[in-house]
Write an enzyme that holds these catalytic residues in place. Structure first.
Site, PDB file in Angstrom:
ATOM      1  N   ASP A  34       0.823  -1.234  -0.090  1.00  0.00           N
ATOM      2  CA  ASP A  34      -0.135   0.038  -0.061  1.00  0.00           C
ATOM      3  C   ASP A  34       0.934   1.313   0.076  1.00  0.00           C
ATOM      4  OD1 ASP A  34      -2.137  -1.688   0.169  1.00  0.00           O
ATOM      5  OD2 ASP A  34      -3.051  -0.757   1.851  1.00  0.00           O
ATOM      6  N   PHE A  35       2.009   1.382   0.896  1.00  0.00           N
ATOM      7  CA  PHE A  35       2.969   2.322   0.913  1.00  0.00           C
ATOM      8  C   PHE A  35       3.404   2.715  -0.511  1.00  0.00           C
ATOM      9  CE2 PHE A  35       6.587   4.512   2.235  1.00  0.00           C
ATOM     10  CZ  PHE A  35       6.137   5.745   2.936  1.00  0.00           C
ATOM     11  N   GLU A  36       4.064   1.641  -1.253  1.00  0.00           N
ATOM     12  CA  GLU A  36       4.764   1.956  -2.411  1.00  0.00           C
ATOM     13  C   GLU A  36       3.494   2.539  -3.467  1.00  0.00           C
ATOM     14  OE1 GLU A  36       7.751  -1.726  -2.609  1.00  0.00           O
ATOM     15  OE2 GLU A  36       5.682  -2.230  -2.913  1.00  0.00           O
ATOM     16  N   ASP A  38       0.915   4.146  -2.697  1.00  0.00           N
ATOM     17  CA  ASP A  38       0.620   5.537  -2.424  1.00  0.00           C
ATOM     18  C   ASP A  38       1.560   6.380  -2.736  1.00  0.00           C
ATOM     19  OD1 ASP A  38      -2.177   4.757  -1.608  1.00  0.00           O
ATOM     20  OD2 ASP A  38      -1.279   4.272   0.583  1.00  0.00           O
ATOM     21  N   LEU A  94     -10.937   7.604  -0.657  1.00  0.00           N
ATOM     22  CA  LEU A  94     -10.828   8.480   0.469  1.00  0.00           C
ATOM     23  C   LEU A  94      -9.376   8.987   0.097  1.00  0.00           C
ATOM     24  CD1 LEU A  94     -11.610   6.943   3.779  1.00  0.00           C
ATOM     25  CD2 LEU A  94     -12.696   9.097   2.780  1.00  0.00           C
ATOM     26  N   GLU A 123     -13.183   7.383  12.930  1.00  0.00           N
ATOM     27  CA  GLU A 123     -13.354   5.842  12.818  1.00  0.00           C
ATOM     28  C   GLU A 123     -12.224   4.933  12.376  1.00  0.00           C
ATOM     29  OE1 GLU A 123     -16.339   5.855   9.961  1.00  0.00           O
ATOM     30  OE2 GLU A 123     -17.443   7.555  11.042  1.00  0.00           O
ATOM     31  N   LYS A 125     -10.303   2.559  10.006  1.00  0.00           N
ATOM     32  CA  LYS A 125     -10.207   2.357   8.482  1.00  0.00           C
ATOM     33  C   LYS A 125     -10.163   0.572   8.675  1.00  0.00           C
ATOM     34  CE  LYS A 125      -8.053   3.845   4.240  1.00  0.00           C
ATOM     35  NZ  LYS A 125      -8.669   2.603   3.528  1.00  0.00           N
ATOM     36  N   ASP A 127     -10.018  -2.612   6.806  1.00  0.00           N
ATOM     37  CA  ASP A 127      -8.979  -3.090   5.495  1.00  0.00           C
ATOM     38  C   ASP A 127     -10.004  -4.236   4.977  1.00  0.00           C
ATOM     39  OD1 ASP A 127      -7.470  -2.929   3.567  1.00  0.00           O
ATOM     40  OD2 ASP A 127      -5.655  -3.755   5.059  1.00  0.00           O
ATOM     41  N   ARG A 146     -17.868  -1.676  -5.319  1.00  0.00           N
ATOM     42  CA  ARG A 146     -17.748  -0.185  -5.911  1.00  0.00           C
ATOM     43  C   ARG A 146     -17.596  -0.200  -7.134  1.00  0.00           C
ATOM     44  NH1 ARG A 146     -13.030   2.946  -3.150  1.00  0.00           N
ATOM     45  NH2 ARG A 146     -11.806   1.724  -4.409  1.00  0.00           N
ATOM     46  N   GLU A 194     -17.653  -1.992   4.694  1.00  0.00           N
ATOM     47  CA  GLU A 194     -16.635  -2.714   4.312  1.00  0.00           C
ATOM     48  C   GLU A 194     -16.957  -4.158   4.604  1.00  0.00           C
ATOM     49  OE1 GLU A 194     -14.495  -0.683   3.059  1.00  0.00           O
ATOM     50  OE2 GLU A 194     -12.480  -1.594   2.921  1.00  0.00           O
ATOM     51  N   TYR A 246     -20.477   2.202   7.393  1.00  0.00           N
ATOM     52  CA  TYR A 246     -19.937   3.490   7.954  1.00  0.00           C
ATOM     53  C   TYR A 246     -20.340   4.580   7.194  1.00  0.00           C
ATOM     54  CZ  TYR A 246     -16.422   2.136   4.484  1.00  0.00           C
ATOM     55  OH  TYR A 246     -15.950   1.397   3.362  1.00  0.00           O
ATOM     56  N   LYS A 309     -13.928  12.208   9.527  1.00  0.00           N
ATOM     57  CA  LYS A 309     -14.919  12.620   8.865  1.00  0.00           C
ATOM     58  C   LYS A 309     -15.615  13.847   9.189  1.00  0.00           C
ATOM     59  CE  LYS A 309     -16.156   8.049   7.395  1.00  0.00           C
ATOM     60  NZ  LYS A 309     -17.197   7.007   7.649  1.00  0.00           N
ATOM     61  N   LYS A 333      -3.159   6.735   7.352  1.00  0.00           N
ATOM     62  CA  LYS A 333      -2.895   5.313   7.272  1.00  0.00           C
ATOM     63  C   LYS A 333      -1.694   4.917   7.991  1.00  0.00           C
ATOM     64  CE  LYS A 333      -3.593   3.052   3.086  1.00  0.00           C
ATOM     65  NZ  LYS A 333      -3.497   2.937   1.647  1.00  0.00           N
ATOM     66  N   CYS A 427      15.718 -32.325  -6.326  1.00  0.00           N
ATOM     67  CA  CYS A 427      14.809 -32.580  -5.237  1.00  0.00           C
ATOM     68  C   CYS A 427      15.584 -32.761  -4.069  1.00  0.00           C
ATOM     69  CB  CYS A 427      13.685 -33.397  -5.699  1.00  0.00           C
ATOM     70  SG  CYS A 427      12.456 -33.620  -4.444  1.00  0.00           S
ATOM     71  N   CYS A 430      13.847 -36.625  -3.067  1.00  0.00           N
ATOM     72  CA  CYS A 430      13.973 -37.730  -3.833  1.00  0.00           C
ATOM     73  C   CYS A 430      15.175 -37.431  -4.889  1.00  0.00           C
ATOM     74  CB  CYS A 430      12.826 -38.153  -4.506  1.00  0.00           C
ATOM     75  SG  CYS A 430      12.421 -37.166  -5.929  1.00  0.00           S
ATOM     76  N   CYS A 445       9.369 -30.730  -8.734  1.00  0.00           N
ATOM     77  CA  CYS A 445      10.211 -31.997  -8.758  1.00  0.00           C
ATOM     78  C   CYS A 445       9.421 -32.988  -9.633  1.00  0.00           C
ATOM     79  CB  CYS A 445      10.178 -32.555  -7.423  1.00  0.00           C
ATOM     80  SG  CYS A 445      10.471 -34.460  -7.151  1.00  0.00           S
ATOM     81  N   CYS A 451       8.439 -39.412  -5.647  1.00  0.00           N
ATOM     82  CA  CYS A 451       8.911 -38.603  -4.283  1.00  0.00           C
ATOM     83  C   CYS A 451       8.132 -38.881  -3.158  1.00  0.00           C
ATOM     84  CB  CYS A 451       8.757 -37.266  -4.981  1.00  0.00           C
ATOM     85  SG  CYS A 451       9.445 -35.897  -3.826  1.00  0.00           S
TER      86      CYS A 451
HETATM   87  S1  IVH Z   1     -16.027   6.453   4.571  1.00  0.00           S
HETATM   88  C1  IVH Z   1     -16.953   8.608   0.180  1.00  0.00           C
HETATM   89  N1  IVH Z   1     -15.176   5.225   6.408  1.00  0.00           N
HETATM   90  O1  IVH Z   1     -11.589   2.881   2.770  1.00  0.00           O
HETATM   91  C2  IVH Z   1     -16.007   7.615   0.760  1.00  0.00           C
HETATM   92  N2  IVH Z   1     -14.411   4.379   4.522  1.00  0.00           N
HETATM   93  O2  IVH Z   1      -9.338   3.958   1.088  1.00  0.00           O
HETATM   94  C3  IVH Z   1     -16.425   7.420   2.282  1.00  0.00           C
HETATM   95  N3  IVH Z   1     -13.082   2.363   4.401  1.00  0.00           N
HETATM   96  O3  IVH Z   1     -13.363   3.566  -0.312  1.00  0.00           O
HETATM   97  C4  IVH Z   1     -15.697   6.075   2.736  1.00  0.00           C
HETATM   98  N4  IVH Z   1     -13.080   2.261   6.563  1.00  0.00           N
HETATM   99  O4  IVH Z   1     -13.803   1.507   1.211  1.00  0.00           O
HETATM  100  C5  IVH Z   1     -15.189   5.178   5.237  1.00  0.00           C
HETATM  101  N5  IVH Z   1     -14.615   3.904   8.362  1.00  0.00           N
HETATM  102  C6  IVH Z   1     -14.578   4.101   7.320  1.00  0.00           C
HETATM  103  C7  IVH Z   1     -13.915   3.272   6.405  1.00  0.00           C
HETATM  104  C8  IVH Z   1     -13.578   3.407   5.002  1.00  0.00           C
HETATM  105  C9  IVH Z   1     -12.545   1.756   5.284  1.00  0.00           C
HETATM  106  C10 IVH Z   1     -12.357   2.118   2.909  1.00  0.00           C
HETATM  107  C11 IVH Z   1     -13.555   2.553   1.822  1.00  0.00           C
HETATM  108  C12 IVH Z   1     -12.909   3.532   1.100  1.00  0.00           C
HETATM  109  C13 IVH Z   1     -11.369   3.162   1.245  1.00  0.00           C
HETATM  110  C14 IVH Z   1     -10.437   4.325   0.872  1.00  0.00           C
END
Ligand code: IVH
Length: 687
Positions: A34-36, A38, A94, A123, A125, A127, A146, A194, A246, A309, A333, A427, A430, A445, A451
């Protein structure tokens, strides 16, 4: 960087990011962390800002990554075409950051636009994979992925299998109906969230996949998203998926804040996280982030950050959206945890199908709460790519896999006495010369029938729970093998009590129990027997679709690669592997002996020939029928036809039920293939 160089880099970044998105969202097998990912996206964003003339509307900086199958290409492990529906409200992503000062910048920007009288909802996030649920009159009406943000895949049937998603909302005890409001919820609303796979289910699933020599999922997110798009809805139920919601949307929702909306949703029985907090300042947000950065490690599921939010719904509306993100929310993140330790040695392990995998032995080190001693190295290519030497200091990361992976080498700490590892030519078990499979970048093998590890592995697989379900531990198989009583799956059915009594520790009772369990296994349906045979790449779901498509083992053994490709979920590699299996005389002999022992080698009763009215016809089905799709496929087979997942010039007709896939209809029309409905089909087979 001059302008020309910037242009080239922008094109290059777009290409890498689009491909990484496809691997992540469609194939569920990420190529970048994810980091790479982003960081590449940020680089592209800043180049586009510097050179606005190179900005395009279709740039991945402006569009959400799509989980929709691209035309003509089927995602790995999923042959299913889902119905697609447009989203009522676009489903966006997001904006994210790894930097606390950027969270502060988000807050400052927001207050510039909306003043100071607002609060934040912070909140976890989650995964997993995003889902959009529509409830009509309190009932779950539809579930969409989505997709590309505008159109999503309809996964309603699969979502109905997820335990904590209610089909019907419940009325809170304090609700008093009035003339104006007869139910506590709006007639129609959407709630997004999610779908995720808790660690426990993820680890169990990957252990099973490893046993079956299927590629384990890289992390719970990929496992959740792969499971949500399974062909067979009933299989979804066993995957242990969960959901958390959420974000509620609807026309004229009666709530002032996001928090109120989620509390109401929870009171109707919807799964909403209680790990939320209303923050009033950036300081509050920092505290929430710091608390969860540590505490998240104790959660039974994966979180990759915190979502912040703006809580007041009218202010969310005022701030609005970009083409990709809401301006009223941001994600902070967490960085993946790493540890640095020494690589002591590398073991080369042989699996059931002969694949040889390098596994690193490490100087034990603490990582995310556990002591790590072993790490995966995947294959020889990866060892080369990392330029790893024995004795090196290496970085290990828990990407969510069962065993952590080595992500890099600390070259500054390399000593003179480190050694270049040598991938074995023979191998380790064997001694047979290994064969390299370029397509899979793996060594094998080839000594399948000689084997010991492969033989024992196949026997263990044959008896396993999802295959023949015979109660026997690995130790029993080891004993039987060592006494030369069992070499081949068919040998099990020739065992007698007197054979078993020669094994150490066995008594009449245990022998009887084992033989009874073997006898019971003769009732196991064909699709599982096919899976039990241990054909390379033929996992549980592939076995099922091949069994349903061909009906019996003789038809599969006689099928060409081309014909095999017609089964749902079967691509070139799988088709060739099935072909190879049946070309091997020992395998054919084993199948004959198993047949003679009484195992099921044809799909059940429904496979009983009813007529020959569809003889020689390959039929593709799409949409919903008055009976289940599986029943429809069995009916085709019972009348002498074949069922195939994709339309080609050789398709006899497309059997279209309610809401058939638009792609299938288009393809049938373009090839001039007849499309018939259920009524016409029934007349055809009945008369
Ligand atoms: S709110 C308009 N809340 O993270 C977008 N998203 O990397 C509203 N996600 O697309 C999303 N936890 O699939 C929201 N507490 C949370 C979340 C969350 C995970 C996901 C979601 C989003 C993605 C972005």
């Amino acid at each position: 960087m001059d302008k020309a160089q910037a242009y080239i880099r922008i094109q290059e970044l777009k290409e890498i990011i689009i491909e990484a998105n496809r691997k992540y969202y469609v194939e569920n097998s990420p190529v970048l962390s994810d980091f790479e990912f982003d960081m590449l996206l940020k680089e592209l964003e800043s180049l586009e800002n510097e050179y606005p003339e190179y900005q395009t509307a279709d740039s991945p900086t402006r569009k959400v990554g799509s989980d929709l199958k691209t035309a003509g290409k089927s995602p790995k492990g999923s042959g299913k075409e889902f119905e697609q529906h447009p989203h009522k409200y676009p489903m966006l992503s997001l904006g994210n950051t790894y930097d606390l000062t950027e969270v502060e910048a988000f807050a400052t920007r927001a207050s510039k636009d909306i003043g100071t009288g607002f609060t934040y909802s912070c909140e976890l996030k989650f995964d997993g994979t995003a889902i959009c649920l529509t409830y009509r009159d309190g009932k779950l009406f539809r579930a969409l992925t989505r997709g590309d943000g505008r159109i999503g895949d309809d996964v309603t049937e699969n979502v109905r299998q997820i335990g904590n998603i209610p089909q019907q909302l419940t009325v809170p005890s304090d609700f008093v109906p009035t003339l104006l409001q007869s139910s506590p919820w709006p007639d129609e609303f959407e709630i997004r969230g999610e779908i995720y796979m808790p660690w426990e289910s993820f680890e169990r699933l990957n252990e099973e996949r490893l046993k079956d020599e299927e590629q384990p999922f890289a992390n719970p997110r990929n496992a959740a998203s792969g499971s949500l798009k399974l062909i067979d809805s009933r299989m979804v139920a066993g995957r242990g998926l969960e959901c958390t919601l959420y974000h509620m949307l609807g026309d004229d929702l009666p709530f002032a804040t996001h928090d109120e909306a989620l509390n109401a949703a929870a009171s109707w029985g919807l799964p909403v996280s209680d790990k939320r907090h209303i923050c009033r300042s950036v300081k509050d947000i920092d505290n929430f982030i710091n608390y969860w950065d540590t505490e998240r490690k104790t959660l039974p599921f994966a979180t990759d950050g915190i979502v912040i939010k703006i809580n007041e719904l009218h202010l969310q509306e005022e701030l609005g959206y970009t083409s990709k993100f809401p301006k009223w929310a941001v994600a902070y993140k967490f960085k993946a945890e790493q540890a640095l330790t020494r690589l002591l040695s590398i073991d080369y392990q042989v699996g059931r199908t002969g694949a040889v995998t390098p596994v690193a032995n490490l100087d034990p080190v603490q990582l995310s709460g556990t002591v790590v001693k072993r790490a995966s190295l995947h294959n020889a290519d990866q060892m080369k790519q990392l330029d790893i030497h024995i004795g090196d200091y290496v970085y290990v990361e828990k990407g969510g896999e069962i065993i952590p992976k080595i992500t890099g080498v600390e070259f500054s700490r390399r000593d003179n006495d480190v050694q270049v590892p040598e991938f074995p030519e023979f191998c380790p078990d064997c001694g047979a010369r290994l064969i390299r499979d370029e397509q899979e970048a793996k060594s094998f093998c080839p000594n399948q029938s000689g084997c010991p590890t492969q033989i024992k592995g196949k026997l263990v697989h044959f008896l396993s729970r999802k295959a023949m379900n015979v109660i026997a531990g690995d130790a029993t198989i080891e004993q039987l093998y060592n006494k030369a009583l069992v070499w081949n799956a068919a040998d099990f059915y020739e065992l007698r009590t007197e054979h078993l009594l020669t094994l150490e520790g066995w008594k009449e009772k245990s022998a009887e129990r084992f033989l009874k369990s073997l006898e019971e296994s003769k009732k196991v349906p064909f699709e599982r027997v096919l899976f039990a045979l241990g054909i390379r790449h033929v996992g549980e779901s592939t076995a099922k679709s091949v069994a349903t498509c061909f009906g019996n083992i003789d038809a599969i053994a006689a099928a060409s690669v081309e014909e095999l490709l017609k089964a749902e979920d079967v691509g070139q590699i799988i088709a060739e592997s099935i072909r190879d299996f049946f070309e091997d005389e020992t395998n054919r002999e084993t199948v004959e002996r198993l047949k003679a022992a009484g195992l099921k080698f044809a799909v059940d009763s429904k496979a009983t020939k009813l007529s020959d009215s569809l003889a020689g016809k390959t039929i593709v089905i799409s949409g919903n029928f008055s009976i289940s799709r599986d029943e429809m496929k069995s009916l085709i087979i019972a009348h002498g036809g074949k069922n195939s997942g994709s339309i080609s010039g050789r398709t006899a007709f497309l059997l279209a039920g309610d809401k058939p896939g638009p792609e299938k209809i288009k393809k049938a029309e373009s090839l001039g293939i007849e499309i018939i409905d259920e009524d016409k089909f029934m007349t055809l087979i009945n008369g």
